[in-house]
Scaffold this active site. Sequence first.
Site, PDB file in Angstrom:
ATOM      1  N   ARG A 200      -2.800  10.533   5.616  1.00  0.00           N
ATOM      2  CA  ARG A 200      -2.130   9.236   5.523  1.00  0.00           C
ATOM      3  C   ARG A 200      -0.630   9.484   5.374  1.00  0.00           C
ATOM      4  O   ARG A 200      -0.207  10.606   5.161  1.00  0.00           O
ATOM      5  CB  ARG A 200      -2.676   8.417   4.350  1.00  0.00           C
ATOM      6  CG  ARG A 200      -2.752   9.236   3.068  1.00  0.00           C
ATOM      7  CD  ARG A 200      -2.429   8.502   1.837  1.00  0.00           C
ATOM      8  NE  ARG A 200      -1.086   7.962   1.835  1.00  0.00           N
ATOM      9  CZ  ARG A 200       0.015   8.671   1.552  1.00  0.00           C
ATOM     10  NH1 ARG A 200      -0.025   9.982   1.287  1.00  0.00           N
ATOM     11  NH2 ARG A 200       1.213   8.084   1.545  1.00  0.00           N
ATOM     12  N   GLY A 201       0.141   8.389   5.474  1.00  0.00           N
ATOM     13  CA  GLY A 201       1.604   8.538   5.492  1.00  0.00           C
ATOM     14  C   GLY A 201       2.019   8.599   6.960  1.00  0.00           C
ATOM     15  O   GLY A 201       1.430   9.362   7.740  1.00  0.00           O
ATOM     16  N   ALA A 202       3.003   7.775   7.320  1.00  0.00           N
ATOM     17  CA  ALA A 202       3.334   7.595   8.741  1.00  0.00           C
ATOM     18  C   ALA A 202       3.620   8.912   9.488  1.00  0.00           C
ATOM     19  O   ALA A 202       3.024   9.163  10.545  1.00  0.00           O
ATOM     20  CB  ALA A 202       4.493   6.618   8.863  1.00  0.00           C
TER      21      ALA A 202
ATOM     22  N   ARG B  92      -5.365   3.012  12.923  1.00  0.00           N
ATOM     23  CA  ARG B  92      -4.621   2.168  11.966  1.00  0.00           C
ATOM     24  C   ARG B  92      -3.502   1.469  12.741  1.00  0.00           C
ATOM     25  O   ARG B  92      -2.825   2.123  13.545  1.00  0.00           O
ATOM     26  CB  ARG B  92      -4.037   3.007  10.811  1.00  0.00           C
ATOM     27  CG  ARG B  92      -5.111   3.560   9.874  1.00  0.00           C
ATOM     28  CD  ARG B  92      -4.498   4.212   8.648  1.00  0.00           C
ATOM     29  NE  ARG B  92      -4.084   3.226   7.668  1.00  0.00           N
ATOM     30  CZ  ARG B  92      -3.408   3.530   6.561  1.00  0.00           C
ATOM     31  NH1 ARG B  92      -3.073   4.782   6.311  1.00  0.00           N
ATOM     32  NH2 ARG B  92      -3.084   2.594   5.692  1.00  0.00           N
TER      33      ARG B  92
ATOM     34  N   GLN C  16      -1.780   5.611  -4.315  1.00  0.00           N
ATOM     35  CA  GLN C  16      -1.058   6.768  -3.748  1.00  0.00           C
ATOM     36  C   GLN C  16       0.011   7.275  -4.713  1.00  0.00           C
ATOM     37  O   GLN C  16       0.337   8.465  -4.704  1.00  0.00           O
ATOM     38  CB  GLN C  16      -0.393   6.385  -2.413  1.00  0.00           C
ATOM     39  CG  GLN C  16      -1.347   6.155  -1.270  1.00  0.00           C
ATOM     40  CD  GLN C  16      -1.714   4.688  -1.126  1.00  0.00           C
ATOM     41  OE1 GLN C  16      -1.780   3.952  -2.121  1.00  0.00           O
ATOM     42  NE2 GLN C  16      -1.951   4.242   0.093  1.00  0.00           N
TER      43      GLN C  16
ATOM     44  N   ASP D  24       6.767   2.520   7.356  1.00  0.00           N
ATOM     45  CA  ASP D  24       5.705   2.756   8.344  1.00  0.00           C
ATOM     46  C   ASP D  24       6.114   2.288   9.728  1.00  0.00           C
ATOM     47  O   ASP D  24       5.609   2.766  10.736  1.00  0.00           O
ATOM     48  CB  ASP D  24       4.408   2.072   7.910  1.00  0.00           C
ATOM     49  CG  ASP D  24       3.802   2.836   6.745  1.00  0.00           C
ATOM     50  OD1 ASP D  24       4.218   2.584   5.599  1.00  0.00           O
ATOM     51  OD2 ASP D  24       2.976   3.726   7.000  1.00  0.00           O
TER      52      ASP D  24
ATOM     53  N   ASN E  74       6.499  -1.402   5.020  1.00  0.00           N
ATOM     54  CA  ASN E  74       6.073  -0.255   4.210  1.00  0.00           C
ATOM     55  C   ASN E  74       4.927  -0.705   3.301  1.00  0.00           C
ATOM     56  O   ASN E  74       4.499  -1.870   3.322  1.00  0.00           O
ATOM     57  CB  ASN E  74       7.258   0.277   3.397  1.00  0.00           C
ATOM     58  CG  ASN E  74       6.931   1.606   2.725  1.00  0.00           C
ATOM     59  OD1 ASN E  74       6.478   2.545   3.380  1.00  0.00           O
ATOM     60  ND2 ASN E  74       7.125   1.695   1.424  1.00  0.00           N
ATOM     61  N   LYS E  75       4.440   0.197   2.511  1.00  0.00           N
ATOM     62  CA  LYS E  75       3.296  -0.045   1.624  1.00  0.00           C
ATOM     63  C   LYS E  75       3.433  -1.363   0.862  1.00  0.00           C
ATOM     64  O   LYS E  75       4.511  -1.694   0.372  1.00  0.00           O
ATOM     65  CB  LYS E  75       3.192   1.142   0.652  1.00  0.00           C
ATOM     66  CG  LYS E  75       2.087   1.090  -0.365  1.00  0.00           C
ATOM     67  CD  LYS E  75       0.712   0.824   0.228  1.00  0.00           C
ATOM     68  CE  LYS E  75       0.327   1.754   1.344  1.00  0.00           C
ATOM     69  NZ  LYS E  75      -0.840   1.285   2.130  1.00  0.00           N
TER      70      LYS E  75
HETATM   71  O1  MRU Z   1      -1.445   3.510   3.617  1.00  0.00           O
HETATM   72  P1  MRU Z   1      -0.606   4.745   3.544  1.00  0.00           P
HETATM   73  O2  MRU Z   1      -0.830   5.551   2.330  1.00  0.00           O
HETATM   74  O3  MRU Z   1      -0.693   5.558   4.830  1.00  0.00           O
HETATM   75  O4  MRU Z   1       0.870   4.168   3.478  1.00  0.00           O
HETATM   76  C1  MRU Z   1       1.926   5.073   3.397  1.00  0.00           C
HETATM   77  C2  MRU Z   1       3.238   4.426   3.184  1.00  0.00           C
HETATM   78  O5  MRU Z   1       3.365   3.228   3.146  1.00  0.00           O
HETATM   79  C3  MRU Z   1       4.425   5.333   3.103  1.00  0.00           C
HETATM   80  O6  MRU Z   1       5.406   4.782   2.301  1.00  0.00           O
HETATM   81  C4  MRU Z   1       5.000   5.537   4.516  1.00  0.00           C
HETATM   82  O7  MRU Z   1       4.006   5.903   5.416  1.00  0.00           O
HETATM   83  C5  MRU Z   1       6.065   6.556   4.537  1.00  0.00           C
HETATM   84  S1  MRU Z   1       5.450   8.153   4.195  1.00  0.00           S
HETATM   85  C6  MRU Z   1       6.674   9.286   4.446  1.00  0.00           C
END
Ligand code: MRU
Length: 349
Positions: free
Chosen positions: A46-48, A89, A195, A236, A246-247
């Site tokens: 996970r994480g973009a 996703r 997270q 993201d 973002n999250k």
């Molecule tokens: O749902 P996730 O855990 O994949 O979401 C991640 C985020 O929102 C992060 O802030 C984003 O991807 C940047 S990670 C360098």
Amino acid sequence: MRTITWDEQKAVVKLIDQSVLPMKFQFVELTTHDDVYHAIKNMVVRGAPAIGVAAIYGMALAAREYKGQDLNALKASLAAAGKYLNLARPTAVNLEWGIQRTMKMVDEFEGSADQLKQKILDLANQAADEDVATNMSISRFGAELIADGDAIVHHCNTGALATVDYGTALGVIRMAHEQGKRVHVYVDETRPRLQGARLTAWELEQYGISYDIITDSSSGYLLRSGKVDKVFFGADRVAVNGDVVNKIGSYMLALAAYDNAVPAYSVFPLSTVDFNCPSGENIPIEERPQAEVLNLQFNGENVMPEGASARNFAFDVTPHRLISGLITEHGVLYPPFCRNLSLLKPKGV
Ligand code: MRU
């Protein structure tokens, strides 16, 4: 610590399993592009930026799954695999970026099927290395904004785990720490997948950075009481006007920061900018299963009444007017974001 690696001997993609951290530190081995699809969907990775690189490895596995020698048939099966992976996703544009980058190479390729398979794997390895270099560059630029003694609110996980290595927003904090600056991080726990509480806190333990976990709703109080100097979060998908998706919770954090004149920065690589997207309103927001919200336990018991229903929005949109700066591998951008981001638009996008 690399989140994603290619194991040449076993011909598998190895991932740190983020769904079980910090209780267990273990790797999963993926052999098919379907494995990669499920690893992304179920947030094993996970994480973009990590998702973007995982997608290219997914394409490399898809290529190896084709056993024939017909180049056009291989290209057709890769196009189908790309469409499938892209559904894992919807929000992080890096997924699409990884697949498009691969498909551009596939479409232009002339040669044998075996050569193409190797080229896609080489591309995945190259993208993984590039991600680390990009994050180091982002972190160096971002660390210049951090002063000795700063208290920082950080949202979600944007560290090594969310990338191939080093991280973006958390990379900035880590770099400042490595430069000898004293920093204290308020770690938003980041309901419902936690997270922050699980992954960011785990990373900060490894780096020896001072932190406290806070409930997501605490940051408003902290910001208002003057205990916070800066806010950092990732992205993201960023629209060309500088709106940041973002999250979930980033918007409320940015609002509280703005209301208290505390600078809020979004940190991301250029691969997270969607140059085809004029504003945040056009960005698809993932809604995840209700169970992620409802499965909350307290003292070993389920908290919510039987039959309760929930909505589980995974991301939100922070309007660019609430953001003080966008930190990329090319430096820190200040308003007007629309003009300054467009100057960084890669050719052919
Ligand atoms: O749902 P996730 O855990 O994949 O979401 C991640 C985020 O929102 C992060 O802030 C984003 O991807 C940047 S990670 C360098």
